[in-house]
Design a protein around this motif. Structure first.
Motif, PDB file in Angstrom:
ATOM      1  N   LYS A 151       0.835  -1.202   0.000  1.00 22.48           N
ATOM      2  CA  LYS A 151       0.000   0.000   0.000  1.00 22.48           C
ATOM      3  C   LYS A 151       0.871   1.253   0.000  1.00 22.48           C
ATOM      4  O   LYS A 151       0.645   2.171  -0.779  1.00 22.48           O
ATOM      5  CB  LYS A 151      -0.934  -0.032   1.224  1.00 22.48           C
ATOM      6  N   LYS A 152       1.882   1.290   0.859  1.00 19.72           N
ATOM      7  CA  LYS A 152       2.765   2.467   0.958  1.00 19.72           C
ATOM      8  C   LYS A 152       3.491   2.729  -0.364  1.00 19.72           C
ATOM      9  O   LYS A 152       3.738   3.876  -0.723  1.00 19.72           O
ATOM     10  CB  LYS A 152       3.791   2.287   2.076  1.00 19.72           C
ATOM     11  N   SER A 153       3.821   1.673  -1.085  1.00 16.46           N
ATOM     12  CA  SER A 153       4.546   1.795  -2.355  1.00 16.46           C
ATOM     13  C   SER A 153       3.595   1.973  -3.549  1.00 16.46           C
ATOM     14  O   SER A 153       4.062   2.096  -4.683  1.00 16.46           O
ATOM     15  CB  SER A 153       5.395   0.545  -2.597  1.00 16.46           C
ATOM     16  N   SER A 154       2.308   1.925  -3.295  1.00 12.70           N
ATOM     17  CA  SER A 154       1.286   2.035  -4.358  1.00 12.70           C
ATOM     18  C   SER A 154       1.482   1.020  -5.478  1.00 12.70           C
ATOM     19  O   SER A 154       1.241   1.309  -6.641  1.00 12.70           O
ATOM     20  CB  SER A 154       1.252   3.449  -4.945  1.00 12.70           C
ATOM     21  N   VAL A 155       1.935  -0.182  -5.110  1.00 14.98           N
ATOM     22  CA  VAL A 155       2.110  -1.233  -6.116  1.00 14.98           C
ATOM     23  C   VAL A 155       0.779  -1.946  -6.345  1.00 14.98           C
ATOM     24  O   VAL A 155      -0.161  -1.812  -5.560  1.00 14.98           O
ATOM     25  CB  VAL A 155       3.219  -2.238  -5.725  1.00 14.98           C
ATOM     26  N   PHE A 156       0.714  -2.702  -7.419  1.00 14.71           N
ATOM     27  CA  PHE A 156      -0.479  -3.461  -7.788  1.00 14.71           C
ATOM     28  C   PHE A 156      -1.046  -4.180  -6.570  1.00 14.71           C
ATOM     29  O   PHE A 156      -0.284  -4.828  -5.854  1.00 14.71           O
ATOM     30  CB  PHE A 156      -0.088  -4.486  -8.862  1.00 14.71           C
ATOM     31  N   PRO A 157      -2.325  -4.080  -6.333  1.00 14.39           N
ATOM     32  CA  PRO A 157      -3.342  -3.343  -7.067  1.00 14.39           C
ATOM     33  C   PRO A 157      -3.681  -1.967  -6.461  1.00 14.39           C
ATOM     34  O   PRO A 157      -4.730  -1.421  -6.735  1.00 14.39           O
ATOM     35  CB  PRO A 157      -4.547  -4.273  -6.974  1.00 14.39           C
ATOM     36  N   PHE A 158      -2.772  -1.435  -5.656  1.00 15.47           N
ATOM     37  CA  PHE A 158      -3.026  -0.167  -4.963  1.00 15.47           C
ATOM     38  C   PHE A 158      -2.714   1.040  -5.847  1.00 15.47           C
ATOM     39  O   PHE A 158      -1.942   1.913  -5.479  1.00 15.47           O
ATOM     40  CB  PHE A 158      -2.212  -0.081  -3.672  1.00 15.47           C
TER      41      PHE A 158
END
Length: 176
Positions: A151-158
């Motif tokens: 979530k903090k890194s905004s990686v898939f799927p975020f």
């Protein structure tokens, strides 16, 4: 059962003791990858084990993993995308039903990117009464940490692009 994009599945959420906890009447298969499956639904009937029922209010794009101990639900609300992440066993599909075991802890991600860990008391209570094995507790803590890092890194799927892509696919499938 060979599932394909456009098929529908029922979703069953269980607790560690094998009791069904919650079910969703319907979800459309949007994508099938080696490590995960993506589903979508909207205004779907949800039933809890105590008999309470309701319909979901907004479209949801759901990510279930074969090897990760969580699933991620992106909720497309009028004021933005929210995520509800369940710490849960990897999924299995059995006779048209996607099944997983819910391990209580949840990560709620708000539309502004803030997040909160939910249900610690429920986790501690169930850990005692259902006697979660040490290995499960270890996995749960590690997977929760991994989920927060994702979530903090905004990686898939975020990320918005991923959710918008799958929402468009959901609309195409459900409008056929």
């Amino acid at each position: 059962m060979n599932i394909k994009v456009g098929d529908t599945l029922v979703i069953h959420c269980y607790k560690h003791n094998g009791m069904i906890h919650k079910s969703w009447k319907l979800a459309y298969v949007l994508d099938i990858k080696k490590d995960y499956i993506v589903l979508g639904n909207e205004n779907v009937l949800v039933t809890k084990q105590d008999g309470r029922t309701w319909h979901t209010k907004e479209p949801a794009i759901m990510f279930f993993y074969k090897k990760r101990w969580f699933n991620i639900i992106a909720q497309l609300k009028p004021n933005g995308i929210f995520y509800y992440c369940n710490i849960a066993s990897p999924y299995v599909i059995d006779d048209g039903i996607i099944k997983y075991i819910d391990y209580d802890l949840d990560l709620r991600v708000f539309n502004d990117g803030a997040f909160k860990i939910l249900d610690r008391n429920e986790y501690n209570y169930h850990k005692k009464i259902m006697k979660y094995p040490k290995e499960i507790n270890f996995i749960i803590k590690n997977e929760l940490s991994s989920l927060i890092e994702m979530k903090k890194s905004s990686v898939f799927p975020f990320n918005v692009e991923t959710i918008e892509y799958y929402y468009k696919l959901f609309r195409e499938i459900t409008n056929k």
